[in-house]
Design a protein around this motif. Structure first.
Motif, PDB file in Angstrom:
ATOM      1  N   GLY A  92       0.819  -1.199   0.000  1.00 17.14           N
ATOM      2  CA  GLY A  92       0.000   0.000   0.000  1.00 17.14           C
ATOM      3  C   GLY A  92       0.858   1.257   0.000  1.00 17.14           C
ATOM      4  N   LEU A  93       0.972   1.880  -1.170  1.00 16.94           N
ATOM      5  CA  LEU A  93       1.754   3.118  -1.287  1.00 16.94           C
ATOM      6  C   LEU A  93       0.860   4.341  -1.237  1.00 16.94           C
ATOM      7  CD1 LEU A  93       4.202   2.002  -4.146  1.00 16.94           C
ATOM      8  CD2 LEU A  93       4.414   1.671  -1.674  1.00 16.94           C
ATOM      9  N   GLY A  94      -0.443   4.149  -1.325  1.00 13.44           N
ATOM     10  CA  GLY A  94      -1.383   5.260  -1.264  1.00 13.44           C
ATOM     11  C   GLY A  94      -2.194   5.196   0.022  1.00 13.44           C
ATOM     12  N   THR A  95      -3.255   5.986   0.086  1.00 14.41           N
ATOM     13  CA  THR A  95      -4.105   6.027   1.279  1.00 14.41           C
ATOM     14  C   THR A  95      -5.569   6.008   0.868  1.00 14.41           C
ATOM     15  OG1 THR A  95      -4.118   8.443   1.280  1.00 14.41           O
ATOM     16  CG2 THR A  95      -2.402   7.353   2.585  1.00 14.41           C
ATOM     17  N   THR A  96      -6.422   5.632   1.791  1.00 18.63           N
ATOM     18  CA  THR A  96      -7.887   5.655   1.637  1.00 18.63           C
ATOM     19  C   THR A  96      -8.363   5.008   0.332  1.00 18.63           C
ATOM     20  OG1 THR A  96      -7.947   7.905   0.670  1.00 18.63           O
ATOM     21  CG2 THR A  96      -8.086   7.716   3.082  1.00 18.63           C
ATOM     22  N   TYR A  97      -7.647   4.024  -0.145  1.00 20.57           N
ATOM     23  CA  TYR A  97      -8.084   3.320  -1.351  1.00 20.57           C
ATOM     24  C   TYR A  97      -8.932   2.107  -0.965  1.00 20.57           C
ATOM     25  CZ  TYR A  97      -3.954   0.534  -0.093  1.00 20.57           C
ATOM     26  OH  TYR A  97      -3.028  -0.221   0.591  1.00 20.57           O
ATOM     27  N   PHE A  98      -9.578   1.519  -1.972  1.00 18.58           N
ATOM     28  CA  PHE A  98     -10.396   0.325  -1.805  1.00 18.58           C
ATOM     29  C   PHE A  98      -9.854  -0.736  -2.762  1.00 18.58           C
ATOM     30  CE2 PHE A  98     -12.867   4.008  -0.728  1.00 18.58           C
ATOM     31  CZ  PHE A  98     -13.586   3.651   0.399  1.00 18.58           C
ATOM     32  N   ALA A  99      -9.424  -1.872  -2.235  1.00 17.20           N
ATOM     33  CA  ALA A  99      -8.809  -2.908  -3.061  1.00 17.20           C
ATOM     34  C   ALA A  99      -9.431  -4.268  -2.774  1.00 17.20           C
ATOM     35  CB  ALA A  99      -7.301  -2.961  -2.813  1.00 17.20           C
ATOM     36  N   HIS A 100      -9.612  -5.052  -3.835  1.00 17.08           N
ATOM     37  CA  HIS A 100     -10.098  -6.432  -3.711  1.00 17.08           C
ATOM     38  C   HIS A 100      -9.251  -7.288  -4.654  1.00 17.08           C
ATOM     39  CE1 HIS A 100     -13.507  -9.583  -4.469  1.00 17.08           C
ATOM     40  NE2 HIS A 100     -12.617 -10.013  -3.587  1.00 17.08           N
ATOM     41  N   ASN A 101      -8.293  -7.994  -4.091  1.00 19.12           N
ATOM     42  CA  ASN A 101      -7.363  -8.797  -4.872  1.00 19.12           C
ATOM     43  C   ASN A 101      -7.631 -10.286  -4.638  1.00 19.12           C
ATOM     44  OD1 ASN A 101      -5.917  -6.513  -5.870  1.00 19.12           O
ATOM     45  ND2 ASN A 101      -4.905  -6.347  -3.878  1.00 19.12           N
TER      46      ASN A 101
END
Length: 339
Positions: free
Chosen positions: A113-122
């Motif tokens: 995680g290099l960013g913030t407040t993101y939404f990820a589904h891997n």
């Protein structure tokens, strides 16, 4: 609701605490507004396992320059990297991995995680055929404000081997799911986990192992340490289906709470529908041994250093189960740096 029905760009599909499997990780409370889709981002070669070499498959904000599929032949190493470098947007990715019979794959997976407040589904799908061996090591380090869901579906054929360890540092909501189909008949599974949480981070480690054949073996050990007002969740289920006689399945979860407002929720489960099995599970949640702390302090160590030393020893029992020596040392250093 299964995680595969989840659309990270559609909050109406996000499960709430009304779902038993999500009662401690209410995804629906994260936002009511649909995040926009993340833009592709270039990913430089590297990652936490770079020193171990091998081939690399990367997803930058859900996008990959390749096919997203890997076929393992013979003895190989694959570094699978899910990199999130964005703010406020959402993305998903799917990698599929197939081993040939007799193959030996070291899968080094990282969620970066290099960013913030993101939404990820891997998501990862893995097939382990007859006589093949998979060693899957996962380092999950998302941004503090992120909502990150990862899901692995693993199928292990008779005579196959799967050794897995997942290490998590939490996020606003971080969840790692493993669903494993265990065919028995000489198949052997080891599925371990470690979580280290600080601040207000939340980590959820959920797994389901289903034994469907004779004489299958599963060993599962998970340990966690929770500081400050962080929250750890462990949900482990082993299901022994009818006809899966001779199954040997063991599960243990043990956690330390090192903050007055820290919290751990645990639900280890065994569902047994077969005869002549050997199955057990255990769960403990507590604090560090005050007598051990006192002893180390009496030897001149400050309390913080004594606490760190005992915490490291507690968690390293899980790390020591990694058979690959170089990978074990990378994980050991990664974990020590975060303690």
């Amino acid at each position: 609701m299964s995680t595969t029905q989840l659309d990270i760009l559609d909050p109406s599909t996000w499960p709430s605490r009304r779902s038993e499997a999500w009662k401690w990780s209410d995804l629906s409370r994260m936002t009511r507004d649909a995040p926009s889709r993340s833009a592709p981002v270039a990913v430089a070669q590297g990652g936490p396992f770079r020193a171990l070499g091998g081939e690399e498959m990367t997803f930058g904000n859900g996008h990959t320059p390749g096919t997203g599929h890997f076929q393992a032949r013979g003895q190989q190493t694959l570094r699978l990297r899910f990199v999130s470098n964005t703010v406020g947007t959402g993305h998903g990715a799917h990698a599929s991995i197939t081993l040939e019979p007799g193959a030996d794959l070291l899968l080094l997976e990282s969620h970066e995680g290099l960013g913030t407040t993101y939404f990820a589904h891997n998501r990862v799908s893995i097939e382990v055929p007859v006589g093949a061996k998979l060693t899957r090591i996962v380092l999950a380090e998302d941004g503090e404000g992120a909502t990150a869901i990862s899901e692995a579906k693993v199928s292990v054929a008779p005579g196959g081997t799967c050794h897995q360890i997942v290490l998590m540092t939490g996020a606003r909501l971080q969840r790692a799911e493993t669903h494993l189909a265990h065919s028995g008949d000489g198949a052997e599974v080891r599925m371990d986990g470690v979580y280290v949480l600080k601040g207000s981070r939340h980590a959820d480690m959920t797994s389901v192992v289903r034994h469907s054949g004779l004489d299958g073996v599963t060993s599962q050990l998970t340990k966690g340490v929770v500081h400050d007002q962080a929250r750890g969740v462990f949900q482990g289920k082993i299901v022994v289906e009818r006809g899966a006689d001779g199954t040997d399945a063991r599960m243990g979860h043990h956690a330390l709470i090192l903050g007055e407002r820290a919290e751990v929720n645990a639900k280890p489960e065994l569902e047994i529908y077969a005869d002549d099995v050997s199955c057990a599970h255990g769960n403990t949640v507590g604090a560090l041994d005050e007598s051990a702390l006192f002893y180390l302090q009496s030897r001149g160590l400050p309390r913080d250093e004594a606490q760190a030393l005992l915490t490291e020893a507690f968690l390293m029992e899980v790390v020591e189960r990694i058979e690959h020596e170089q990978a074990r040392e990378v994980v050991r250093q990664w974990l020590t740096d975060r303690l």
